[in-house]
Design an enzyme around this catalytic site. Structure first.
Site: not given
Length: 264
Positions: A30, A42, A152
């Site tokens: 991530h 994010h 992301c």
């Protein structure tokens, strides 16, 4: 600076850093932009770190961090409209290890990396510009989340470089997504070798070569189908569906002499 990831300490972070954390069994990472004061911006799929909207989510989400029932008092709630959220660094890491994404790496280092999603040949913009883009998108969104085309990592790479893939019908600039697709592609393309050889090492070398070549050609620093666009213009175009109605001109990347498309 390792061949898998570039592990760093929290104390070494500065605003504008592109950071990430691997999840269980290195299934995915991530990514986010550190903006200082222990905060990370994010991009998520309605608050979830990763998602496809299919049964594949059962595998992806099962590898993710366990969510506490208690809401962190310092983090904003997920925003259903566009999925760009602000979290404290601890919530972003969710118990994982902190890594920093590398920019302007050499071709040799890029190809030596075990997998994608850890570095790029592209040059990053100044940290102040990066933080401005991240904060602006927190308020205005980054379009619809797509695990292969707009995830992301795509978000953080845009914040760092201002570059986007022009054709939204193709895979995005995410090295992580390219790695997922490149592995099976390499296996398929190396299969015909079985007709002329039974050498397992030869087939493995060919598959590895195809995999590396696909990662290299798809990197945001090497692609020809990218545009550089101001963040204020980006959100307007996303809202009106005009992202692909851009007349680009050819420029050169000063670091790697790679043609890039930039808006006027």
């Amino acid at each position: 600076m390792g061949l898998l990831s570039n592990r760093v300490t929290k104390e070494s972070l500065k605003p504008g850093d592109h950071i990430y954390s691997w999840r269980n069994a290195y299934i995915y990472a991530h990514h986010g932009i550190y903006i200082g004061d222990g905060k990370v911006i994010h991009f998520t799929r309605r608050g979830q770190e990763v998602g496809t909207g299919t049964v594949l989510d059962l595998l992806l989400l099962s590898s993710g961090p366990s969510r506490s029932r208690e809401t962190c008092p310092t983090c904003t709630a997920p925003q259903e409209a566009h999925g760009v959220i602000s979290s404290c660094l601890d919530c972003f890491l969710a118990g994982g290890v902190l890594y920093r994404f590398e920019y302007a790496v050499s071709p040799a280092l890029f190809l030596a990396k075990v997998r994608g999603g850890t570095c790029t040949l592209a040059v990053a913009d100044h940290d102040e510009i990066v933080v401005h883009r991240a904060k602006y998108l927190l308020e205005n969104g980054f379009g619809c989340y797509n695990v292969f085309k707009n995830n992301c990592e795509d978000f953080t790479i845009y914040c760092k470089t201002g570059l986007l893939v022009l054709d939204q019908g193709t895979i995005g600039q995410s090295g992580q997504a390219v790695s997922i697709i490149g592995g099976p592609l390499a296996a398929v393309l190396s299969t015909p070798l079985r007709l002329v050889t039974t050498n397992v090492y030869g087939m493995a070398a060919t598959a590895a070569g195809v995999y590396c070549a696909s990662r290299y050609a798809a990197d945001i620093g090497m692609r020809r189908d990218v545009v550089k666009i101001q963040v204020e213009d980006l959100t307007r175009r996303l809202a009106t569906g005009l992202l692909q109605v851009i007349e680009p001109q050819i420029s050169m990347n000063p670091a790697h002499q790679s043609p890039l498309l930039v808006t006027q």
